[in-house]
Design a protein around this motif. Sequence first.
Motif, PDB file in Angstrom:
ATOM      1  N   ASN A  86      -0.645   4.805   6.323  1.00 45.19           N
ATOM      2  CA  ASN A  86      -1.662   5.436   6.865  1.00 45.19           C
ATOM      3  C   ASN A  86      -1.198   6.943   7.215  1.00 45.19           C
ATOM      4  O   ASN A  86      -1.955   7.791   7.260  1.00 45.19           O
ATOM      5  CB  ASN A  86      -1.988   4.631   8.145  1.00 45.19           C
ATOM      6  CG  ASN A  86      -2.754   3.577   7.946  1.00 45.19           C
ATOM      7  OD1 ASN A  86      -3.748   3.425   7.581  1.00 45.19           O
ATOM      8  ND2 ASN A  86      -2.016   2.409   7.862  1.00 45.19           N
ATOM      9  N   TYR A 141      -6.800  -1.943  -0.241  1.00 37.93           N
ATOM     10  CA  TYR A 141      -6.176  -2.015   1.008  1.00 37.93           C
ATOM     11  C   TYR A 141      -6.868  -1.306   2.324  1.00 37.93           C
ATOM     12  O   TYR A 141      -6.267  -1.470   3.462  1.00 37.93           O
ATOM     13  CB  TYR A 141      -4.864  -0.973   1.001  1.00 37.93           C
ATOM     14  CG  TYR A 141      -3.723  -1.573  -0.254  1.00 37.93           C
ATOM     15  CD1 TYR A 141      -2.930  -2.772   0.316  1.00 37.93           C
ATOM     16  CD2 TYR A 141      -3.833  -1.196  -1.303  1.00 37.93           C
ATOM     17  CE1 TYR A 141      -2.190  -3.159  -0.790  1.00 37.93           C
ATOM     18  CE2 TYR A 141      -3.047  -1.596  -2.576  1.00 37.93           C
ATOM     19  CZ  TYR A 141      -2.137  -2.856  -1.990  1.00 37.93           C
ATOM     20  OH  TYR A 141      -1.232  -3.212  -2.908  1.00 37.93           O
ATOM     21  N   TRP A 142      -7.845  -0.603   2.096  1.00 35.87           N
ATOM     22  CA  TRP A 142      -8.533  -0.018   3.208  1.00 35.87           C
ATOM     23  C   TRP A 142      -9.495  -1.161   3.852  1.00 35.87           C
ATOM     24  O   TRP A 142     -10.182  -1.598   3.243  1.00 35.87           O
ATOM     25  CB  TRP A 142      -9.515   1.105   3.007  1.00 35.87           C
ATOM     26  CG  TRP A 142     -10.500   1.683   4.387  1.00 35.87           C
ATOM     27  CD1 TRP A 142     -11.588   1.203   4.278  1.00 35.87           C
ATOM     28  CD2 TRP A 142      -9.928   2.415   5.134  1.00 35.87           C
ATOM     29  NE1 TRP A 142     -11.872   1.822   5.542  1.00 35.87           N
ATOM     30  CE2 TRP A 142     -10.911   2.808   6.031  1.00 35.87           C
ATOM     31  CE3 TRP A 142      -8.791   3.130   5.244  1.00 35.87           C
ATOM     32  CZ2 TRP A 142     -10.766   3.356   7.140  1.00 35.87           C
ATOM     33  CZ3 TRP A 142      -8.404   3.842   6.419  1.00 35.87           C
ATOM     34  CH2 TRP A 142      -9.616   3.942   7.227  1.00 35.87           C
ATOM     35  N   SER A 165       0.888  -1.190  -0.019  1.00 38.02           N
ATOM     36  CA  SER A 165       0.005  -0.036  -0.021  1.00 38.02           C
ATOM     37  C   SER A 165       1.020   1.140   0.113  1.00 38.02           C
ATOM     38  O   SER A 165       0.596   2.362  -0.667  1.00 38.02           O
ATOM     39  CB  SER A 165      -0.966  -0.159   1.240  1.00 38.02           C
ATOM     40  OG  SER A 165      -0.288  -0.033   2.526  1.00 38.02           O
ATOM     41  N   GLN A 225     -12.133   9.084   8.397  1.00 36.55           N
ATOM     42  CA  GLN A 225     -10.884   7.991   8.380  1.00 36.55           C
ATOM     43  C   GLN A 225      -9.697   8.750   9.079  1.00 36.55           C
ATOM     44  O   GLN A 225      -8.898   8.054   9.670  1.00 36.55           O
ATOM     45  CB  GLN A 225     -10.495   7.992   6.818  1.00 36.55           C
ATOM     46  CG  GLN A 225     -11.670   6.927   5.987  1.00 36.55           C
ATOM     47  CD  GLN A 225     -11.180   7.103   4.644  1.00 36.55           C
ATOM     48  OE1 GLN A 225     -10.966   7.992   4.054  1.00 36.55           O
ATOM     49  NE2 GLN A 225     -11.551   5.747   3.782  1.00 36.55           N
ATOM     50  N   LEU A 275      -6.118   1.932  -4.252  1.00 33.80           N
ATOM     51  CA  LEU A 275      -5.725   2.011  -3.010  1.00 33.80           C
ATOM     52  C   LEU A 275      -6.633   1.753  -1.962  1.00 33.80           C
ATOM     53  O   LEU A 275      -6.327   0.982  -1.137  1.00 33.80           O
ATOM     54  CB  LEU A 275      -4.836   3.315  -3.088  1.00 33.80           C
ATOM     55  CG  LEU A 275      -4.383   3.663  -1.457  1.00 33.80           C
ATOM     56  CD1 LEU A 275      -3.247   2.896  -1.192  1.00 33.80           C
ATOM     57  CD2 LEU A 275      -3.937   5.173  -1.149  1.00 33.80           C
ATOM     58  N   PHE A 276      -7.778   2.460  -2.226  1.00 32.04           N
ATOM     59  CA  PHE A 276      -8.764   2.396  -1.164  1.00 32.04           C
ATOM     60  C   PHE A 276      -9.479   1.219  -1.193  1.00 32.04           C
ATOM     61  O   PHE A 276     -10.037   0.541  -0.245  1.00 32.04           O
ATOM     62  CB  PHE A 276      -9.559   3.625  -1.018  1.00 32.04           C
ATOM     63  CG  PHE A 276      -8.860   4.805  -0.509  1.00 32.04           C
ATOM     64  CD1 PHE A 276      -8.846   4.789   1.153  1.00 32.04           C
ATOM     65  CD2 PHE A 276      -7.921   5.677  -1.033  1.00 32.04           C
ATOM     66  CE1 PHE A 276      -8.225   5.984   1.757  1.00 32.04           C
ATOM     67  CE2 PHE A 276      -7.604   6.790  -0.511  1.00 32.04           C
ATOM     68  CZ  PHE A 276      -7.564   7.044   0.987  1.00 32.04           C
ATOM     69  N   LEU A 311      -5.493   1.316   6.407  1.00 28.83           N
ATOM     70  CA  LEU A 311      -4.905   0.757   5.244  1.00 28.83           C
ATOM     71  C   LEU A 311      -4.083  -0.281   5.597  1.00 28.83           C
ATOM     72  O   LEU A 311      -3.124  -0.087   6.697  1.00 28.83           O
ATOM     73  CB  LEU A 311      -3.958   1.762   4.341  1.00 28.83           C
ATOM     74  CG  LEU A 311      -5.027   2.910   3.712  1.00 28.83           C
ATOM     75  CD1 LEU A 311      -3.873   4.153   3.403  1.00 28.83           C
ATOM     76  CD2 LEU A 311      -5.700   2.363   2.528  1.00 28.83           C
TER      77      LEU A 311
END
Length: 711
Positions: free
Chosen positions: A502, A480-481, A436, A515, A476-477, A488
């Motif tokens: 993060n 990996y979130w 990430s 977030q 990415l989100f 992440l």
Amino acid sequence: MKQIFLLCCLCFLAGTALAQATWIWYPGDYEIWLSNRMQNRRTDRGSFFPIFWKMDSHYPLMDFHKDVVLSQAEEVHIYAEGTYNVKLDGQPFEGTPAVITVPAGRHRINVKVFSQGTVPAIYVKGATIVSDSSWLSTYEDKEWIDETGKTSDITATKWLHAGCWNFNDPAILPSAFTLPTQVMAAVKNENGLVDFGKETFGYIHLKGIKGKGKITLYYGESKEEAMSDKGAVNVDWLSFEKDVNQDSTLPASKAFRYVRMVTSPGIQVDDVSMLYEYANVNEPGSFKCSDDEINRIYEVAKYTFHLNTREFFIDGIKRDRWVWSGDAYQSYLMNYYLFFDKGTVLRTMYALRGKDPVTSHINTIMDYTFYWFLGVYDYYMYTGDRSFIKEIYSRMQPLMDYCLSRRNKDGLMEGQVGDWVFIDWADGLSKKGPLSFEQLLFCRSLETMSLCADIAGNQQDAEKYKLLAAAIKEQLFRIYWNEQKQALVHSTINDHVTRYANMFAIFFDYFNAAQKETVRHSVLLNDSIQHITTPYMRFYELEALCALHEQSYVLKEMKNYWGGMLQLGATTFWEEFDPHKSGAAHYAMYGREFGKSLCHAWGASPIYLLGKYYLGVKPTAPGYATYAVEPALGGLQWMEGTVPTPDGNISVHIGQKEMKISTAGGKGTLRFSSSIKPVCKTANIQQTKDKWYEMTMEPNTTYVINYQSVK
């Protein structure tokens, strides 16, 4: 030879002749040549220790030209590093003229130079005709002559504005450049162990060498290192076969605090001193506050940064002395709050980028390539230098093409054969698979490419990179979130959470407000998440916390971490610090007893944190055309300091009840909190939310605000 180490003048605006002639070269070539010379001075136990990555070189043949219009004839003097010829309006002069006469009228002067060992460079001086960055240069002369003797046109040749520095004397050749030095005495010399009182850098000078025999010098950043025959990283040997009575300065500069001198029978030395070598940079930035320990941390950070600012921004002065992109990126940011030295930034970026073709990541490290792109973005934001962006964009494209070619089948960046995925020195940190952290840096790099393509006038590229960045951010989100962990995760291989992606996502402003708040607690303030022990990544961890308005917490962390090094006697900040270690164990790294650098550029990050997040000054438009001042005492009783900008210094003084802000050029916005309604007699203050206020500040004006600090 001593020279004054001044700002680099890599300006690219054509048609603006400098009053002062200067040596010029192809942009980036001198920087590459100088970095090759500097980085390959490294030794280890006296053995040559070359860099790990591909070395590039300068172009050996260079063509320079300038179009001029003269009202009267002019005598012009020409100097060159290399073999050269001169043409006027396409017609060559006979021989190698040192002086030519240019008649009145419109003319083109061409000087073509060949030099294999040094960078082809010229110095031209007339009454109005002077060599400067308005001259054009090329290494690819596409000229030819047909069978009739007619010369082809050269419209296909790519010309760039020449590079230059402050070599303004024709007798001082760019190839002869060295940093300035000054004599410094030791503070103590007991039984051959010489103590200079603090970490330093330069050339050892031995006075009054008498007799014959051998002298061995063991250098140490610590006393323990200097006392170790086999462990000292840097060692020098001198041998005198016949009786001598002389002084001697060692030929190579070294890093040390202590030097232990061992002499064979029959030889003695009267005194040991040094020539301190330094970069003569200005220091307009400053910080001082009510906490003496923070003041000490700031001063030691400044000294650490000074030592690692040389011809380029280097990593550390003892071991590597190389130009590493990850280290340099942090140095750029610290520089903007202390020196605001554009020249060292540009030299470092040119040296790191090197030449085409691109065959590996910068320093062979994937994340270090991305830091190079981020450095270009920040340089533009802090300086507003559009000319550099237009020139460097053609060198950004091949590097980004290389990155795009290294993606996996899902379009994500993943370490390929030959790639070093670094991230940080951390026990057990996985570097496998698409991480990430790498996607996040990749996304920011693509955003930088889009911005620079727009400035360079390439709208098609700007849109292409914008779409690519948006796609990577979506992945990415999506990938990996982790909702359950509210963070992440580190990789696609497992759902392990680390701090790296993060904390970057916070100050990149990739997280939404919710977030950010969850990551504050689930990651940054969570002791179960693996802790960071390098100043390198503590830089970003504390920046993320400051961006979340955790200045009180960060102040305590600075005192614990950097203060912890000071309590152990550090006079500069280290490459790595683990407070749980003790004694000489602090000096070990890379499997070596004294492998750790005790003066590392990335250890100086308090300079940046205190300037940007306590004084609270940052550009909001390129070159500080607009900027924000959002001071945060963070538990301090008062603080004051200056932040340099392209158009003067911004000065901030803040106590519990009064603020005083002196602005530079550009328009500023002051944002602050107050438990009472604040008052400024010379400006209107607007309330934006509970206990938060905002005020517009005009250029070059001083404002006094009465308020009450919120506890």
